[in-house]
Design a protein around this motif. Structure first.
Motif, PDB file in Angstrom:
ATOM      1  N   TYR A  78     -14.213 -47.861 -24.664  1.00 39.19           N
ATOM      2  CA  TYR A  78     -15.321 -47.307 -25.443  1.00 39.19           C
ATOM      3  C   TYR A  78     -14.903 -46.618 -26.736  1.00 39.19           C
ATOM      4  O   TYR A  78     -15.756 -46.237 -27.534  1.00 39.19           O
ATOM      5  CB  TYR A  78     -16.118 -46.320 -24.575  1.00 39.19           C
ATOM      6  CG  TYR A  78     -16.677 -46.972 -23.331  1.00 39.19           C
ATOM      7  CD1 TYR A  78     -17.815 -47.777 -23.388  1.00 39.19           C
ATOM      8  CD2 TYR A  78     -16.040 -46.808 -22.104  1.00 39.19           C
ATOM      9  CE1 TYR A  78     -18.312 -48.384 -22.240  1.00 39.19           C
ATOM     10  CE2 TYR A  78     -16.539 -47.415 -20.949  1.00 39.19           C
ATOM     11  CZ  TYR A  78     -17.669 -48.208 -21.035  1.00 39.19           C
ATOM     12  OH  TYR A  78     -18.157 -48.811 -19.907  1.00 39.19           O
ATOM     13  N   GLY A  79     -13.613 -46.433 -26.937  1.00 38.77           N
ATOM     14  CA  GLY A  79     -13.163 -45.775 -28.161  1.00 38.77           C
ATOM     15  C   GLY A  79     -13.281 -44.263 -28.130  1.00 38.77           C
ATOM     16  O   GLY A  79     -13.151 -43.605 -29.174  1.00 38.77           O
ATOM     17  N   VAL A  80     -13.541 -43.695 -26.940  1.00 38.18           N
ATOM     18  CA  VAL A  80     -13.602 -42.242 -26.813  1.00 38.18           C
ATOM     19  C   VAL A  80     -12.181 -41.689 -26.774  1.00 38.18           C
ATOM     20  O   VAL A  80     -11.215 -42.437 -26.664  1.00 38.18           O
ATOM     21  CB  VAL A  80     -14.380 -41.830 -25.547  1.00 38.18           C
ATOM     22  CG1 VAL A  80     -15.813 -42.330 -25.619  1.00 38.18           C
ATOM     23  CG2 VAL A  80     -13.702 -42.365 -24.277  1.00 38.18           C
ATOM     24  N   ARG A  81     -12.088 -40.378 -26.830  1.00 38.11           N
ATOM     25  CA  ARG A  81     -10.775 -39.739 -26.794  1.00 38.11           C
ATOM     26  C   ARG A  81     -10.513 -39.162 -25.400  1.00 38.11           C
ATOM     27  O   ARG A  81     -11.385 -38.540 -24.813  1.00 38.11           O
ATOM     28  CB  ARG A  81     -10.690 -38.629 -27.835  1.00 38.11           C
ATOM     29  CG  ARG A  81     -10.738 -39.148 -29.272  1.00 38.11           C
ATOM     30  CD  ARG A  81     -10.687 -38.013 -30.270  1.00 38.11           C
ATOM     31  NE  ARG A  81     -11.908 -37.223 -30.246  1.00 38.11           N
ATOM     32  CZ  ARG A  81     -11.959 -35.899 -30.241  1.00 38.11           C
ATOM     33  NH1 ARG A  81     -10.833 -35.187 -30.225  1.00 38.11           N
ATOM     34  NH2 ARG A  81     -13.116 -35.256 -30.246  1.00 38.11           N
ATOM     35  N   ALA A  82      -9.335 -39.388 -24.897  1.00 39.47           N
ATOM     36  CA  ALA A  82      -8.921 -38.819 -23.618  1.00 39.47           C
ATOM     37  C   ALA A  82      -8.139 -37.537 -23.879  1.00 39.47           C
ATOM     38  O   ALA A  82      -7.408 -37.436 -24.871  1.00 39.47           O
ATOM     39  CB  ALA A  82      -8.063 -39.807 -22.846  1.00 39.47           C
ATOM     40  N   ALA A  83      -8.323 -36.563 -23.004  1.00 37.39           N
ATOM     41  CA  ALA A  83      -7.630 -35.287 -23.181  1.00 37.39           C
ATOM     42  C   ALA A  83      -7.055 -34.825 -21.854  1.00 37.39           C
ATOM     43  O   ALA A  83      -7.696 -34.949 -20.811  1.00 37.39           O
ATOM     44  CB  ALA A  83      -8.582 -34.237 -23.728  1.00 37.39           C
ATOM     45  N   GLN A  84      -5.866 -34.291 -21.895  1.00 40.22           N
ATOM     46  CA  GLN A  84      -5.247 -33.723 -20.702  1.00 40.22           C
ATOM     47  C   GLN A  84      -5.489 -32.223 -20.616  1.00 40.22           C
ATOM     48  O   GLN A  84      -5.473 -31.652 -19.531  1.00 40.22           O
ATOM     49  CB  GLN A  84      -3.752 -34.027 -20.694  1.00 40.22           C
ATOM     50  CG  GLN A  84      -3.449 -35.518 -20.607  1.00 40.22           C
ATOM     51  CD  GLN A  84      -1.971 -35.785 -20.384  1.00 40.22           C
ATOM     52  OE1 GLN A  84      -1.207 -34.885 -20.068  1.00 40.22           O
ATOM     53  NE2 GLN A  84      -1.580 -37.038 -20.535  1.00 40.22           N
ATOM     54  N   ASN A  85      -5.747 -31.599 -21.760  1.00 44.33           N
ATOM     55  CA  ASN A  85      -5.998 -30.155 -21.786  1.00 44.33           C
ATOM     56  C   ASN A  85      -7.506 -29.910 -21.711  1.00 44.33           C
ATOM     57  O   ASN A  85      -8.203 -29.946 -22.719  1.00 44.33           O
ATOM     58  CB  ASN A  85      -5.407 -29.546 -23.062  1.00 44.33           C
ATOM     59  CG  ASN A  85      -5.456 -28.024 -23.039  1.00 44.33           C
ATOM     60  OD1 ASN A  85      -6.367 -27.421 -22.473  1.00 44.33           O
ATOM     61  ND2 ASN A  85      -4.470 -27.404 -23.679  1.00 44.33           N
ATOM     62  N   VAL A  86      -8.018 -29.699 -20.492  1.00 44.58           N
ATOM     63  CA  VAL A  86      -9.459 -29.548 -20.315  1.00 44.58           C
ATOM     64  C   VAL A  86      -9.977 -28.279 -20.979  1.00 44.58           C
ATOM     65  O   VAL A  86     -11.097 -28.249 -21.511  1.00 44.58           O
ATOM     66  CB  VAL A  86      -9.818 -29.582 -18.811  1.00 44.58           C
ATOM     67  CG1 VAL A  86      -9.195 -28.412 -18.068  1.00 44.58           C
ATOM     68  CG2 VAL A  86     -11.318 -29.601 -18.617  1.00 44.58           C
ATOM     69  N   HIS A  87      -9.181 -27.234 -20.978  1.00 39.85           N
ATOM     70  CA  HIS A  87      -9.570 -25.974 -21.612  1.00 39.85           C
ATOM     71  C   HIS A  87      -9.839 -26.191 -23.095  1.00 39.85           C
ATOM     72  O   HIS A  87     -10.873 -25.759 -23.634  1.00 39.85           O
ATOM     73  CB  HIS A  87      -8.461 -24.931 -21.404  1.00 39.85           C
ATOM     74  CG  HIS A  87      -8.811 -23.560 -21.917  1.00 39.85           C
ATOM     75  ND1 HIS A  87      -8.781 -23.225 -23.256  1.00 39.85           N
ATOM     76  CD2 HIS A  87      -9.207 -22.439 -21.264  1.00 39.85           C
ATOM     77  CE1 HIS A  87      -9.124 -21.966 -23.409  1.00 39.85           C
ATOM     78  NE2 HIS A  87      -9.397 -21.466 -22.209  1.00 39.85           N
ATOM     79  N   LEU A  88      -8.940 -26.879 -23.760  1.00 35.69           N
ATOM     80  CA  LEU A  88      -9.089 -27.126 -25.195  1.00 35.69           C
ATOM     81  C   LEU A  88     -10.269 -28.053 -25.472  1.00 35.69           C
ATOM     82  O   LEU A  88     -11.014 -27.864 -26.445  1.00 35.69           O
ATOM     83  CB  LEU A  88      -7.797 -27.731 -25.758  1.00 35.69           C
ATOM     84  CG  LEU A  88      -7.667 -27.803 -27.279  1.00 35.69           C
ATOM     85  CD1 LEU A  88      -7.746 -26.410 -27.887  1.00 35.69           C
ATOM     86  CD2 LEU A  88      -6.354 -28.469 -27.664  1.00 35.69           C
ATOM     87  N   ALA A  89     -10.449 -29.044 -24.632  1.00 35.59           N
ATOM     88  CA  ALA A  89     -11.566 -29.987 -24.811  1.00 35.59           C
ATOM     89  C   ALA A  89     -12.899 -29.260 -24.743  1.00 35.59           C
ATOM     90  O   ALA A  89     -13.797 -29.501 -25.563  1.00 35.59           O
ATOM     91  CB  ALA A  89     -11.497 -31.077 -23.756  1.00 35.59           C
ATOM     92  N   VAL A  90     -13.040 -28.358 -23.787  1.00 36.74           N
ATOM     93  CA  VAL A  90     -14.285 -27.606 -23.640  1.00 36.74           C
ATOM     94  C   VAL A  90     -14.459 -26.616 -24.785  1.00 36.74           C
ATOM     95  O   VAL A  90     -15.561 -26.451 -25.318  1.00 36.74           O
ATOM     96  CB  VAL A  90     -14.304 -26.880 -22.275  1.00 36.74           C
ATOM     97  CG1 VAL A  90     -15.446 -25.867 -22.199  1.00 36.74           C
ATOM     98  CG2 VAL A  90     -14.409 -27.896 -21.150  1.00 36.74           C
ATOM     99  N   GLU A  91     -13.393 -25.972 -25.164  1.00 37.12           N
ATOM    100  CA  GLU A  91     -13.447 -24.970 -26.232  1.00 37.12           C
ATOM    101  C   GLU A  91     -13.977 -25.567 -27.532  1.00 37.12           C
ATOM    102  O   GLU A  91     -14.708 -24.913 -28.289  1.00 37.12           O
ATOM    103  CB  GLU A  91     -12.048 -24.387 -26.452  1.00 37.12           C
ATOM    104  CG  GLU A  91     -11.998 -23.208 -27.397  1.00 37.12           C
ATOM    105  CD  GLU A  91     -10.601 -22.624 -27.462  1.00 37.12           C
ATOM    106  OE1 GLU A  91     -10.450 -21.429 -27.157  1.00 37.12           O
ATOM    107  OE2 GLU A  91      -9.652 -23.373 -27.806  1.00 37.12           O
TER     108      GLU A  91
END
Length: 279
Positions: free
Chosen positions: A51-64
């Motif tokens: 889908y071209g979305v971005r994957a993140a391992q740092n959930v805290h940063l993603a939510v922030e």
């Protein structure tokens, strides 16, 4: 309508994927979406490639960094997930919860602050853009928050706004509803095999029968019981078949099924509340 807001998914299961597929068509651009989960990195990579979305391992940063946070994990995991991200939640964010049985008040409590929460109950038909979704706002959710949620879920089907107290009933009816239809089709396919129909022929006929009946219900102002009677000739084949369904109390079984699923939604929510009270 295309939003400019950034969106973070916590959880990357089939419902998250269905929403991503719909949202990236009309609601937002793929690069505005960040997807996280607890440990399945292969799954994140799959969504990123598809889908071209971005994957993140740092959930805290993603939510922030997100304007909209979508809770798409299993309901039993919500306490641990929220504990990990609560410090990153901002008062001006919108939290969308897909968690069966989990109240907006519980999400607010786990967030540890006054934040807008909209609870949603879509169903798996979202994967083909035909979900029946109900949404309800929490104490701090405004009409604008509800409108944003409505526009988002309209990318995968129809949306109805209901009081939150009705969401247990919605879960039992339309949230779990596709499984009841699949169960019916299983029975019809087995019966077709028993009476000698070839599998592919039976499947084609069954699916078109269900689609046609649904379209008749949509197009007609007549009550389902009236439509049923119109195809039930006295002494005919349909009457014979309906007689067997009545013998087995088919309608009572369906009603009991929906009531039990709705009750289970309440039980799940109450169990989570009890666990939180003990912690």
């Amino acid at each position: 309508m295309t939003t400019t807001r950034s969106i973070a998914f916590i959880g990357a299961g089939s419902m998250a994927e269905a929403l991503i597929a719909g949202m990236t068509k009309t609601f937002c651009h793929p690069e505005q979406i960040v997807v996280t989960n607890r440990q399945n990195r292969a799954r994140l990579g799959e969504l990123e490639r598809t889908y071209g979305v971005r994957a993140a391992q740092n959930v805290h940063l993603a939510v922030e960094r997100a304007d909209i946070v979508i809770l798409a994990m299993k309901p039993k995991d919500v306490a641990d997930a929220m504990a990990a991200v609560a410090p990153a939640i901002r008062p001006n964010q919108l939290i969308l919860s897909l968690l069966a049985g989990v109240t907006t008040e519980t999400i607010e409590q786990l967030a540890g602050r006054d934040v807008a929460v909209v609870r949603a109950m879509p169903n798996t038909s979202a994967a083909v853009g035909l979900s029946a979704t109900a949404i309800a706002g929490g104490r701090f959710a405004s009409e604008q928050h509800l409108e944003t949620a409505k526009q988002l879920f309209e990318t995968v089907g129809i949306v109805t706004v209901v009081p939150e107290r009705d969401l247990h009933a919605v879960t039992g009816l339309s949230g779990s509803g596709p499984a009841y239809v699949y169960y019916l089709v299983e029975a019809m396919e087995k019966a077709a095999a028993d009476i000698g129909l070839e599998r592919n022929v039976a499947k084609t006929l069954i699916l078109q029968t269900i689609i046609g009946a649904a379209e008749m219900l949509k197009a007609s102002d007549k009550h389902p019981s009236v439509l049923r009677r119109e195809v039930t000739s006295p002494g005919g084949t349909t009457e014979a078949g309906i007689g067997v369904l009545e013998q087995y109390r088919f309608q009572e079984a369906i009603a009991a099924c929906i009531r039990r699923a709705a009750t289970r939604s309440e039980e799940l929510g109450n169990a989570l509340l009890a666990a939180l009270a003990e912690s």
